[in-house]
Scaffold this active site. Structure first.
Site, PDB file in Angstrom:
ATOM      1  CB  SER A 160       8.945  15.365  -8.650  1.00 52.98           C
ATOM      2  OG  SER A 160      10.242  15.451  -9.201  1.00 52.98           O
ATOM      3  CD  GLU A 220       6.711  10.470   1.171  1.00 47.67           C
ATOM      4  OE1 GLU A 220       7.720   9.818   0.902  1.00 47.67           O
ATOM      5  OE2 GLU A 220       6.322  11.426   0.475  1.00 47.67           O
ATOM      6  CE  LYS A 222       7.884  10.661  -7.600  1.00 48.69           C
ATOM      7  NZ  LYS A 222       9.070  10.457  -6.811  1.00 48.69           N
ATOM      8  CG  HIS A 272       1.964 -12.521   6.917  1.00 54.48           C
ATOM      9  ND1 HIS A 272       2.845 -12.724   7.949  1.00 54.48           N
ATOM     10  CD2 HIS A 272       0.857 -13.253   7.208  1.00 54.48           C
ATOM     11  CE1 HIS A 272       2.306 -13.565   8.817  1.00 54.48           C
ATOM     12  NE2 HIS A 272       1.094 -13.894   8.398  1.00 54.48           N
TER      13      HIS A 272
END
Ligand code: ARG
Length: 458
Positions: free
Chosen positions: A278, A291, A284, A156
């Site tokens: 970025s 992804e 970043k 979970h």
């Protein structure tokens, strides 16, 4: 241009209709399989005396010349042809004259395209399988490196029990091993039915040798019903189903890589070559490749759904709708290969942050089960032990403490069974090491898993 099938009609179609109808844009990639299929067909026709021996030789030499010229780049596809089959036949006739027109005896584009596609896809499976194996190998070597690196295992997405990073990585190795084997099953079935010789739909009046031709092309059997042979594309669907499952695995793994490389987790660092910056936020380091793999999973599922939907209402046998099979299955195959090619070096170059993993493992009372097991070992029924362990966790939470540093005196107020040795039992390293059941997270078990997977890889 006038069509090869001109006869009943003039063969003059509208230019827009031509473009719409044509598949050479995407089926030209099957040129090699198309030509090899035609060579086997010419040889069979000559063997059976359906064409002359010399004619067979001329056809084969012409086809070999076309193949060599396409591969060297000396010959380009004529994009005005309707499809790859028409192109090869047209080129052959240009080269060797009227004998070229004999090639299409005792076959049709319907069985020809079904043959080409099976041959093409089995070659693609032959490329995907080793790519999966390379990823599995990368996982095995990273797992060996991190066989004793403790991290929290989750259920979970809540910290549950301590495991090793090696154990976690090997879970994916097992999944990928099944993916490879599923593709082997798929390939065997694809090879188990040569459609060539089914002709347009009903077979042929010529005395052909379907089995000989199939064997020449590496098939283990032939399609036993000609309508089935030209009209089903279940082999494409089966492959795309297998690829969808594979992508689902890669996607779950990607999701974890994304989570783990976030500042919140900081469990891993992905190699710079597989992350991006970025354009406006200098701090970043984005896990774009992971992804994209996660994102492209949707695309492969979509390819499968598209073809399932295309086929669902089609009457037997061939219908032009079926030309839509190729773009879907090619896209799925291309996408999967790209994802594997990116995933493998990314995993090989990933760095784990053992300190962060350990810290997270220490913070979530993930040894609470082991504390309960300690009492069970001393004679208490599990349900009662579970309750005491829970109450101790609640006490720690109230007082900002952890189980490892709670004094024995406090433990004693909950049960007389607690002794000094409880601290060894709830030490995270002990917790991992005690999980000796086969397939568990102990170092010995992870080593056994690695050995098993390597043996399966051969
Ligand atoms: N380009 C066609 C396809 O991909 C080849 C088969 C054409 N057959 C036909 N009867 N029009 O399906």
């Amino acid at each position: 241009m006038a069509k090869m099938w001109a006869g009943r009609t003039s063969g003059e179609t509208d230019r827009i209709a031509d473009d719409f109808n044509s598949s050479i844009r995407f089926d030209s990639r099957m040129y090699r399989q198309d030509i090899l299929g035609s060579i086997a067909h010419a040889a069979m026709l000559a063997r059976r005396g359906i064409i002359g021996e010399g004619e067979g030789e001329t056809l084969i030499a012409g086809l070999q010349g076309i193949l060599a010229d396409l591969e060297s780049g000396a010959l380009a596809f004529d994009m005005s042809c309707e499809d790859i089959h028409m192109f090869v036949e047209q080129e052959l006739t240009n080269r060797i004259g009227d004998t070229g027109k004999r090639l299409h005896t005792a076959r049709s584009r319907n069985d020809q395209v079904a043959l080409d596609l099976r041959m093409y896809l089995r070659d693609e499976i032959g490329e995907i399988q080793p790519a999966i194996c390379s990823l599995i190998e990368a996982l095995c070597s990273r797992a060996a490196e991190y066989r004793a690196t403790i991290m929290p295992g989750y259920t979970h997405l809540q910290r549950a029990q301590p495991i090793t990073f090696g154990h976690h990585l090997m879970a994916y190795a097992m999944m990928l091993l099944r993916d490879r084997d599923r593709l082997a099953d798929c390939c065997a079935r694809m090879n188990g039915g040569s459609p060539i010789g089914c002709c347009a739909l009903a077979g042929t009046t010529y005395d052909t040798d379907r089995r000989g031709e199939a064997a020449d092309l590496g098939f283990s059997d032939i399609c036993r019903n000609s309508l089935d042979g030209v009209s089903d594309r279940d082999f494409c669907l089966e492959l795309m189903s297998d690829l969808s499952i594979l992508m689902m695995h890669l996607s779950r793994f990607s999701e974890e890589l994304i989570l783990w490389s976030s500042w919140e987790f900081k469990f891993i660092e992905l190699p710079e070559a597989y992350t991006t910056g970025s354009s406006i936020m200098p701090q970043k380091k984005n896990p774009d490749m992971a992804e994209l793999i996660r994102g492209k999973t949707g695309r492969v599922y979509g390819d499968l759904m598209a073809l399932l939907t295309t086929l669902k209402g089609l009457p037997l046998a061939y219908n032009k709708d079926m030309q839509e099979d190729k773009e879907a299955v090619f896209d799925a195959v291309d996408t999967v290969k790209m994802c594997l090619f990116v995933m493998t070096p990314m995993i090989a170059g990933m760095k784990a942050n053992a300190d962060r993993m350990k810290q997270a493992a220490q913070g979530g009372f993930i040894n609470a089960t082991d504390l309960a097991d300690y009492l069970v070992k001393k004679g208490m029924p599990f349900r009662s032990a579970y309750k005491i362990s829970g109450e101790l966790v609640a006490l720690c939470l109230r007082e900002g403490k952890v189980l490892e540093t709670l004094p024995l005196a406090t433990y004693k107020t909950f049960s007389d069974l607690f002794e000094e040795d409880l601290y060894t039992d709830i030490d995270l390293t002990t917790c991992v090491e005690k999980r000796i059941s086969e397939g568990g997270t102990s170092i010995a078990s992870v080593d056994a898993q690695i050995a098993y997977v390597k043996e399966q890889l051969g």
